[in-house]
Design an enzyme around this catalytic site. Structure first.
Site, short mmCIF file in Angstrom:
data_model
loop_
_atom_site.label_atom_id
_atom_site.label_comp_id
_atom_site.label_asym_id
_atom_site.label_seq_id
_atom_site.Cartn_x
_atom_site.Cartn_y
_atom_site.Cartn_z
N HIS A 140 0.95 0.79 -0.31
CA HIS A 140 2.05 -0.15 -0.06
C HIS A 140 2.78 0.24 1.22
O HIS A 140 3.86 0.82 1.20
CB HIS A 140 3.00 -0.18 -1.26
CG HIS A 140 2.40 -0.83 -2.46
ND1 HIS A 140 1.88 -0.10 -3.52
CD2 HIS A 140 2.21 -2.14 -2.78
CE1 HIS A 140 1.41 -0.93 -4.43
NE2 HIS A 140 1.58 -2.17 -4.01
N ASP A 145 -1.45 -11.40 -2.04
CA ASP A 145 -1.01 -10.03 -2.32
C ASP A 145 -2.16 -9.16 -2.84
O ASP A 145 -2.19 -7.96 -2.56
CB ASP A 145 0.13 -10.07 -3.35
CG ASP A 145 0.79 -8.71 -3.53
OD1 ASP A 145 0.71 -7.87 -2.62
OD2 ASP A 145 1.40 -8.50 -4.60
N GLN A 181 -12.18 -1.66 -10.55
CA GLN A 181 -12.28 -2.97 -9.91
C GLN A 181 -12.95 -4.06 -10.75
O GLN A 181 -12.59 -5.22 -10.64
CB GLN A 181 -13.01 -2.83 -8.57
CG GLN A 181 -12.24 -2.05 -7.52
CD GLN A 181 -10.89 -2.64 -7.23
OE1 GLN A 181 -9.89 -2.20 -7.79
NE2 GLN A 181 -10.85 -3.64 -6.38
#
Length: 515
Positions: free
Chosen positions: A252, A402, A453
């Site tokens: 981030h 995002d 994932q």
């Protein structure tokens, strides 16, 4: 003694009236008109005559009780002009009105009252300023204590995270550390301009200053600078301040901010969103992307709530990080040097603020099902002029951007997985040390890249992008298909990882001999 002390102080002014020396005396309570009449009488002209004073340098002196005191050797030169016989009633009325105002001021001491009120207001302002400074100091102390706690924890881990040490007060964070001159201007090639519109854009090839220039280009190219009448220098300062307020986290960080904003820019061009949305809406989408993770500390909402951090307490455990991102965004915009919306009217700014808050708060993954269900419920009979329908679409669009890394080519997306896992592992290590619950998908002892994932792509990404593809079919081939390929690649990777290692050559020989 009593009578002497009650005598009001007087002021003496020396005059030169056509070479004749005169002096006048008046008290501080005299009005301007009283002094005018006094000089007119000394000059032998009517009270309606125009009177002007000049000092020894030829400068005009204001005719009022506060005029500077002079000496007999430097008298004020008096010039008078009688009103002509043709003076209209209007001018006479103006002179009379001036006299009445002067007398009114004298009787009710208006000037004294104004001075007294101004003095009291000034004292109140100073008091409020002192109270405000106390509040700021208290907030700084709280943050210093928080930083000390972080340093103690980092020392226990036997390393110092300098990024955490740089977490200072909000006041210092929103002040620009460098200005536009040190922000070089880059000339973009036509190839880069077109490549920037693609979901396949490789974000790893760009330095921070280059990313700032690319963001600036996006806002100009979409017409947002013209739409909001943004000063180009203010736009540069805004992006600089935003960059400075992203921490140097593994995931981030400012590159993630750029990545999300570029994907939104790509979707705007891919889906021709300007055909179904206003330019104001596009500006809200882009600015929300730029600001959506401002000052992210590198520890998610679950940690904030379990650790009972200041953010969790402040926002009552309700999307503490997203609320904080919004607060920092509007602190930046409250700085006049960085306010890209300074030139819009109040109603427009109110819409922009409401739209940005709605979109940034929508990035909290705890609300994923709620937000996606809202769009799916409307998708069969979607109404482009229905505000509720459009709001649900915009919230899903920013969510797509995002978490869109797996839409990009493998060589671009896979490094992001490593960055995210590094941030997760930092958090889980800290949670273990502090005795807090640890999420399995963050535990370095339990999670692998494929297991991290596969479920996320299958159950979060693909359903969400497929929903958007029902409104914009082009999404299926450009975004959903790459997600399916990424899912299959990670499943193959998982299968290979779970297979037992092939026997070594020496083991093969031993087996043959035994037989």
């Amino acid at each position: 003694m009593g009578n002497a002390s009650s005598i009001e102080p007087t002021k003496t002014i020396f005059l030169d009236i056509d070479g004749k020396k005169e002096k006048i005396m008046f008290s501080r309570h005299c009005g301007t008109r009283d002094i005018h009449d006094l000089i007119a009488h000394a000059a032998g002209v009517s009270r309606y005559a125009e009177i002007s004073l000049k000092d020894s340098t030829g400068a005009f002196v204001s005719l009022n009780p506060t005029m500077p005191i002079n000496t007999q050797s430097s008298p004020y030169k008096v010039t008078s002009k009688e009103p002509s016989p043709t003076t209209g009633d209007g001018e006479v009325f103006t002179q009379v009105l001036s006299q009445v105002a002067s007398q009114f001021n004298k009787v009710f001491k208006v000037e004294e009252i104004k001075t007294d009120i101004a003095t009291r207001l000034s004292a109140l302002e100073r008091k409020m300023e002192l109270e405000g400074l106390k509040a700021v100091e208290i907030e700084k102390c709280k943050r210093d204590i928080s930083d000390i706690k972080d340093q103690i924890w980092n020392a226990q881990k036997k390393f110092v995270d300098f990024n955490r040490l740089s977490s200072l007060s909000d006041e210092r964070k929103i002040s620009l550390k460098r200005d536009v001159p040190s922000y070089p201007k880059y000339t973009l090639s036509q190839e880069t301009i077109e490549y920037l519109k693609q979901p396949t854009f490789d974000i790893w090839h760009w330095e921070p200053n280059e990313m700032l220039s690319l963001l600036e280009h996006m806002f100009h190219e979409l017409g947002l600078v013209a739409e909001f009448n943004i000063n180009p220098i203010t736009l540069k300062r805004f992006f600089l301040c935003v960059q400075e307020n992203y921490r140097n986290n593994p995931f981030h960080n400012f590159r993630h901010c750029f990545c999300v904003t570029q994907m939104m820019y790509g979707m705007i061009h891919l889906c021709h969103l300007w055909e179904v949305m206003t330019r104001e809406d596009l500006g809200i989408l882009m600015t929300a992307c730029v600001c959506h993770d401002l000052d992210h500390p590198g520890y998610n909402n679950t940690y904030q709530i379990n650790a009972r951090t200041e953010l969790a307490i402040r926002y009552n455990d309700i999307s503490p990080l997203e609320n904080h991102h919004c607060a920092v965004a509007f602190k930046i915009l409250s700085n006049p040097e960085c306010n890209i919306f300074a030139n819009v009217d109040k109603d427009t700014f109110k819409r922009i603020r409401a739209g940005m808050l709605q979109l940034i708060l929508a990035t909290d993954m705890a609300r994923h099902k709620e937000i996606l269900d809202a769009l799916q419920n409307n998708i069969k009979k979607f109404e482009w002029d229905n505000k509720s329908h459009m709001d649900s679409l915009k919230m899903v669009l920013i969510k797509c951007c995002d978490i869109s890394n797996e839409v990009r080519p493998m060589e671009v997306s896979e490094p992001w997985v490593d960055c995210l896992l590094e941030e997760y592992f930092n958090q889980s290590d800290r949670e273990k040390m502090e005795g807090l619950p640890v999420a399995p998908f963050m535990d370095r002892d339990k999670v692998t890249k494929p297991t991290a994932q596969i479920g996320f792509i299958k159950f979060v990404l693909i359903p969400m992008f497929e929903t958007v593809a029902k409104l914009f079919p082009v999404i299926d081939s450009t975004m959903v298909e790459p997600l399916r390929i990424a899912r299959d690649r990670y499943e193959d990777m998982k299968e290979k990882n779970s297979m037992p290692p092939p026997p070594s050559q020496s083991n093969k020989k031993k087996t043959v001999t035994e037989k």
